[in-house]
Design a protein around this motif. Structure first.
Motif, mmCIF file in Angstrom:
data_model
loop_
_atom_site.group_PDB
_atom_site.id
_atom_site.type_symbol
_atom_site.label_atom_id
_atom_site.label_comp_id
_atom_site.label_asym_id
_atom_site.label_seq_id
_atom_site.Cartn_x
_atom_site.Cartn_y
_atom_site.Cartn_z
ATOM 1 N N TYR A 162 -10.514 5.140 2.525
ATOM 2 C CA TYR A 162 -9.394 4.197 2.558
ATOM 3 C C TYR A 162 -8.811 4.219 1.120
ATOM 4 O O TYR A 162 -7.668 4.088 0.757
ATOM 5 N N ARG A 163 -9.796 4.508 0.110
ATOM 6 C CA ARG A 163 -9.650 4.422 -1.165
ATOM 7 C C ARG A 163 -8.778 5.728 -1.635
ATOM 8 O O ARG A 163 -7.620 5.429 -2.369
ATOM 9 N N TYR B 293 0.829 -1.285 -0.019
ATOM 10 C CA TYR B 293 -0.029 0.113 -0.063
ATOM 11 C C TYR B 293 0.737 1.188 0.100
ATOM 12 O O TYR B 293 1.982 1.224 0.635
ATOM 13 N N TRP C 134 -12.200 0.343 -5.099
ATOM 14 C CA TRP C 134 -13.435 0.494 -4.476
ATOM 15 C C TRP C 134 -13.596 -0.995 -3.772
ATOM 16 O O TRP C 134 -13.885 -1.120 -2.396
ATOM 17 N N CYS D 79 -14.852 3.302 3.357
ATOM 18 C CA CYS D 79 -14.333 3.004 2.032
ATOM 19 C C CYS D 79 -13.808 4.112 1.139
ATOM 20 O O CYS D 79 -12.575 3.831 0.499
ATOM 21 N N ARG E 1 -11.204 -4.059 2.669
ATOM 22 C CA ARG E 1 -10.557 -4.065 3.827
ATOM 23 C C ARG E 1 -11.316 -3.109 4.977
ATOM 24 O O ARG E 1 -10.815 -3.386 6.072
ATOM 25 N N THR E 2 -12.315 -2.644 4.917
ATOM 26 C CA THR E 2 -13.061 -1.980 5.600
ATOM 27 C C THR E 2 -13.908 -3.114 6.598
ATOM 28 O O THR E 2 -13.912 -2.820 7.669
ATOM 29 N N TYR F 51 -5.176 5.042 0.679
ATOM 30 C CA TYR F 51 -4.288 4.015 -0.162
ATOM 31 C C TYR F 51 -4.126 3.618 -1.392
ATOM 32 O O TYR F 51 -3.395 2.846 -1.840
ATOM 33 N N SER G 185 -11.069 -1.631 -1.015
ATOM 34 C CA SER G 185 -11.322 -0.732 0.034
ATOM 35 C C SER G 185 -12.551 -1.212 0.752
ATOM 36 O O SER G 185 -12.380 -1.153 2.125
#
Length: 124
Positions: free
Chosen positions: A80-81, A25, A88, A77, A94-95, A84, A91
């Motif tokens: 984080y998108r 990342y 989508w 989302c 990962r969320t 990093y 993201s």
């Protein structure tokens, strides 16, 4: 509510640090930076909550934010998108992983508190 938001920040920061720990990342944040990221996201959620409160005209007593769960996930989302540079879909996953990790950390914390109380009662 503000106290609960402040309590959740370190929990989410540790979870985010764990989920985004791989060096693929773009920015690799430390725990303090993750704490600021979570504070930024919490402020965004509070601002959206104010707008929702103005639209609805009433507040829900039992919720931390006035935003629905899908709205909270969407904001996480989106952030984080942006942070990093991931898609989508990544993201979103990962969320979800971050939320599950935060839940596990919370359960571990509660278990440690219960054990500490139990040991202190036995020693008395």
């Amino acid at each position: 509510r503000a106290f609960l938001v402040l309590i959740t920040l370190p929990l989410f920061a540790l979870s985010t640090r764990f989920v985004f720990r791989k060096p693929k990342y773009r920015p690799r944040f430390n725990v303090t930076e993750h704490l600021f990221v979570q504070a930024y996201i919490a402020c965004q959620l509070l601002l959206v909550s104010i707008v929702v409160l103005l639209v609805h005209g009433y507040a829900q007593v039992d919720s931390l934010y006035e935003v629905s769960i899908p709205g909270i996930v969407l904001i996480f989302c989106f952030d984080y998108r942006q942070l990093y540079g991931i898609s989508w879909w990544q993201s979103f996953w990962r969320t979800c992983k971050m939320c599950l990790t935060a839940l596990l950390l919370l359960m571990l914390l509660v278990l440690c508190v219960i054990l500490a109380i139990g040991v202190s009662i036995l020693l008395i």
